[in-house]
Each structure stands twice: as structure tokens, then as C-alpha cells.
Design a protein around this motif. Structure first.
Motif, short mmCIF file in Angstrom:
data_model
loop_
_atom_site.label_atom_id
_atom_site.label_comp_id
_atom_site.label_asym_id
_atom_site.label_seq_id
_atom_site.Cartn_x
_atom_site.Cartn_y
_atom_site.Cartn_z
N PRO A 145 0.81 -1.22 0.00
CA PRO A 145 0.00 0.00 0.00
C PRO A 145 0.84 1.27 0.00
O PRO A 145 0.44 2.29 -0.57
N SER A 146 2.02 1.21 0.61
CA SER A 146 2.89 2.38 0.59
C SER A 146 3.38 2.67 -0.84
O SER A 146 3.46 3.83 -1.26
N ALA A 147 3.68 1.62 -1.58
CA ALA A 147 4.09 1.80 -2.97
C ALA A 147 2.96 2.37 -3.81
O ALA A 147 3.19 3.16 -4.73
N VAL A 148 1.73 1.98 -3.49
CA VAL A 148 0.56 2.54 -4.18
C VAL A 148 0.50 4.06 -3.99
O VAL A 148 0.25 4.82 -4.93
N VAL A 149 0.74 4.51 -2.77
CA VAL A 149 0.73 5.95 -2.49
C VAL A 149 1.88 6.65 -3.20
O VAL A 149 1.71 7.73 -3.79
N ALA A 150 3.06 6.05 -3.15
CA ALA A 150 4.20 6.65 -3.84
C ALA A 150 3.92 6.82 -5.32
O ALA A 150 4.27 7.85 -5.92
N HIS A 151 3.27 5.84 -5.93
CA HIS A 151 2.93 5.92 -7.35
C HIS A 151 2.09 7.17 -7.63
O HIS A 151 2.30 7.86 -8.63
N GLY A 152 1.15 7.46 -6.74
CA GLY A 152 0.33 8.65 -6.89
C GLY A 152 1.14 9.93 -6.82
O GLY A 152 0.93 10.86 -7.61
N PHE A 153 2.07 10.01 -5.89
CA PHE A 153 2.90 11.21 -5.78
C PHE A 153 3.81 11.38 -7.00
O PHE A 153 4.05 12.51 -7.44
N TYR A 154 4.31 10.27 -7.53
CA TYR A 154 5.14 10.36 -8.72
C TYR A 154 4.36 10.88 -9.93
O TYR A 154 4.96 11.35 -10.89
N ARG A 155 3.05 10.80 -9.89
CA ARG A 155 2.23 11.32 -10.98
C ARG A 155 2.17 12.85 -10.98
O ARG A 155 1.79 13.46 -11.97
N THR A 156 2.53 13.47 -9.87
CA THR A 156 2.40 14.93 -9.73
C THR A 156 3.71 15.64 -10.07
O THR A 156 4.73 15.01 -10.37
N LYS A 157 3.66 16.96 -9.98
CA LYS A 157 4.84 17.81 -10.16
C LYS A 157 5.27 18.42 -8.83
O LYS A 157 5.89 19.49 -8.79
N ILE A 158 4.96 17.74 -7.74
CA ILE A 158 5.24 18.27 -6.40
C ILE A 158 6.71 18.64 -6.26
O ILE A 158 7.60 17.93 -6.73
N LYS A 159 6.95 19.77 -5.60
CA LYS A 159 8.29 20.27 -5.36
C LYS A 159 8.48 20.53 -3.87
O LYS A 159 7.51 20.74 -3.13
#
Length: 351
Positions: A145-159
Motif C-alpha cells: 500500500p505504501s508503494a501505491v501511495v508513492a505511485h500517486g505522488f510520482y504522478r504529480t509535479k510536487i516540489k
């Protein structure tokens, strides 16, 4: 061996099952140490039912290798391992273009083949990742489940320095709090209507807990941010209501990531829908946790940050139970009983 099998909607049974055997030369057999209940497990139990009646359910697990196939050389008996429960075909357009999470035939164990609510599981060695000594068996059960969340963050342009709002403080939302910090968020808002979950969110690292039961979350957050909103909003509650409300959280030009699955129609009031257009929002769907090279950077990063302690899942584990309590726990969790966050089962070796 003991197991939990899903036969129909709200029909999960604690039963004896045949111990799985190696089928292919690259298979490994794993003695399961811990296995968690996923939010998708609850939805399938309560609303959707099984793909194949009588299949051993569950997919969030970790364990110890007890047998390896003849062609397996990079894994040995006695190794502690994490499990990637997700299969992709490797041949469809999406897999070939390096987007395995979009695979046309993506599926996890516990759906169309026996899963992890059992004493043992057999998987291809490519689905198995060795664990460092610093990652304990309880943390390892939450790698998926942690990898699932990381995948979502990698979809963004968060800085670094971004502000992040997380709507829904179940296990996915709580993991998202810590991933937001890892990605450099300067301020994190946790949103829920359950004060107990908001307390855990604070323990996990949220800066501000927002109870949206009596007053819309966007009003409270805009007050704190001088009317601006946040850079990134994460929808992790998976309800039709929050799936609309999350659209009012980002600032102009901000982003929304959908991690939750509402399993129902999402009626969107004009006010919320207009936020997409007027604020020129970027909307991201996020599905599963795979990238290339398989299983992906999400898994490598999760194991790394669990090793360093940046991902600390201990505060969110609410129950540690024997597998035989499974049918009762599923009923209690889906009835709305409070106090459940992340439930871990400990299968007891009997055969």
C-alpha cells in the motif's frame, strides 16, 4: 493450511486449504508472516464479491522463503521478503511503453488466483523482494500500500516546499502524510470526520488536522492559507462525497490525485466542478504501484524509506490478530465499527 476464502458478497470463510506447491522453475514458496486487510478487500467483501468464488483472499503480505525453484539463483531459503502481488502481461501496448500500471490485464493475487490470507503462497521469483534487516515484518506488510501511495505522488509535479491536503485518514491517507514529507511538503493538512483518525494523522506527521464533519474542509483550509488553497490535494477516502469535495482544496494551477475508489456514482455540485475549470487544475488518476524496471521505483523507494525510518507505519497498526478471526473482523469493519485503521493477521503454521 488455514486460509480465508471469499465465496460471495459478505461471505468470507475461515477454511482449510491445500498447501500450494511450486509449479514453475522460477517459483518460490513463502511462509507468510503477516498479512494486512486492504481497503479494496473491504469493498470487495461488502459490495462487489469475488472474481472467482472460493478463492483465497488478500494480497498485502510479507514472509520467509521456504522453497525455491531450480532456476532461482538470486533468492535463497530463509530470506525475509516483501511481496509484489500485482501481475502484468508484459506484452500489451501499455506494458511495452513502460506503463505497467495501465496493463490491460493487470490483477493481484487474491482476485483470480489464490492470495495471501493463508499460511503459504507461491509466486514467481520476480514478484519477491529481499528485505533489509532494518525493516520488520509488520512494516513489510505495508510495503504494497505504501508503494501505491508513492505511485500517486510520482504522478504529480510536487516540489519541496509544497503544501499538501490529504482527504481521508484511513491507511492510504496516513501513508500519504509521510510520503508528502518525503517529497518535501512544507505544510500538510489531514482531513477526516473521525477525531481518532485525525489524532493518528498528527502522530504520522500532519501539521494541521481538519475535521470536515460540520464545516467544509475547503473553507477551513482557505482561511489558513489566506484564501489560496494547497498545491496538491490527495483524495484517499474513496467516497462519492469526498471525490467531489477534494476539487475545492487546491490553489489555482494546483493538482488533485485520486487514490481512493468510490465504487459508486460521484455527483458533483456545480461549485466543485467549476474549480477544475476556473482554477485550471490538473487531475491525476493513480492506479496500483508499478513502473519500470519491474516492479518499479515505488517499491525501491518504499523499502529505502522504511529502512531509514522516514516511513514509520507503527502508529497506524490498530489490530494484530490470528487469521481465524477474519470473518468476524470483516463484518465489524464494514458495519462501521470504529477503532480499525490497519489490521494485520498472523497466520499460524499448521500444515
Amino acid at each position: 493450511m488455514e486460509s480465508l476464502k471469499l465465496y460471495g458478497v459478505q461471505d468470507i470463510r475461515y477454511e482449510e486449504a491445500v498447501v500450494p506447491r511450486l509449479v514453475h522453475n522460477d517459483d518460490v514458496r513463502i511462509k507468510i508472516s503477516t498479512v494486512g486487510i486492504c481497503g479494496s478487500d473491504l469493498s470487495r467483501f461488502k459490495k462487489l464479491g469475488p472474481y472467482v468464488p472460493g478463492t483465497i483472499f488478500g494480497h498485502e503480505c510479507t514472509g520467509v522463503i521456504i522453497e525455491t525453484g531450480s532456476s532461482v539463483t538470486h533468492l535463497q531459503e530463509g530470506m525475509r521478503v516483501a511481496v509484489c502481488p500485482t501481475f502484468h502481461c508484459g506484452t500489451c501496448q501499455h506494458c511495452l511503453s513502460g506503463e505497467p500500471s495501465r496493463c490491460s490485464s493487470l490483477h493481484v493475487v487474491g482476485a483470480k488466483q489464490d492470495g495471501a490470507f493463508a499460511e503459504y503462497i507461491v509466486l514467481p521469483s520476480s514478484q519477491v523482494l529481499p528485505l533489509p534487516d532494518e525493516v520488520d515484518e509488520e512494516s513489510a506488510a505495508l510495503i504494497e500500500p505504501s508503494a501505491v501511495v508513492a505511485h500517486g505522488f510520482y504522478r504529480t509535479k510536487i516540489k519541496p516546499g509544497a503544501t499538501v491536503a490529504i482527504m481521508g485518514c484511513g491507511s492510504i491517507g496516513l501513508l500519504a502524510i509521510q510520503w508528502a514529507k518525503i517529497f518535501g511538503a512544507s505544510h500538510i493538512f489531514a482531513i477526516d470526520i473521525d477525531e481518532e483518525k485525525l489524532d493518528i494523522a498528527k502522530e504520522m506527521g500532519a501539521d494541521v488536522a481538519v475535521n470536515s464533519k460540520d464545516r467544509p474542509a475547503y473553507e477551513q483550509i482557505r482561511e489558513i492559507t489566506n484564501g489560496l488553497g494547497v498545491d496538491v490535494a490527495i483524495e484517499s477516502a474513496g467516497s462519492p462525497i469526498t471525490s467531489a469535495q477534494v476539487l475545492a482544496l487546491p490553489k489555482k494551477g494546483g493538482e488533485v490525485v485520486y487514490l481512493g475508489i468510490p465504487y459508486g456514482d460521484v455527483p458533483i455540485e456545480r461549485f466543485y466542478f467549476e474549480q477544475i475549470v476556473r482554477n485550471e487544475l490538473s487531475i491525476h488518476g493513480s492506479w496500483n504501484a508499478l513502473s519500470t524496471p519491474f516492479p518499479g521505483r515505488e517499491w525501491e523507494a518504499t523499502i529505502h524509506y522504511m529502512k531509514t525510518g522516514a516511513l514509520n507505519v507503527a502508529p497506524m497498526i490498530s489490530h494484530r490478530l490470528p487469521l481465524e478471526q477474519g470473518p468476524d473482523v470483516f463484518k465489524r469493519m464494514t458495519s462501521g465499527e470504529k477503532g480499525f485503521v490497519k489490521v494485520l493477521f498472523y497466520p499460524q503454521a499448521r500444515g
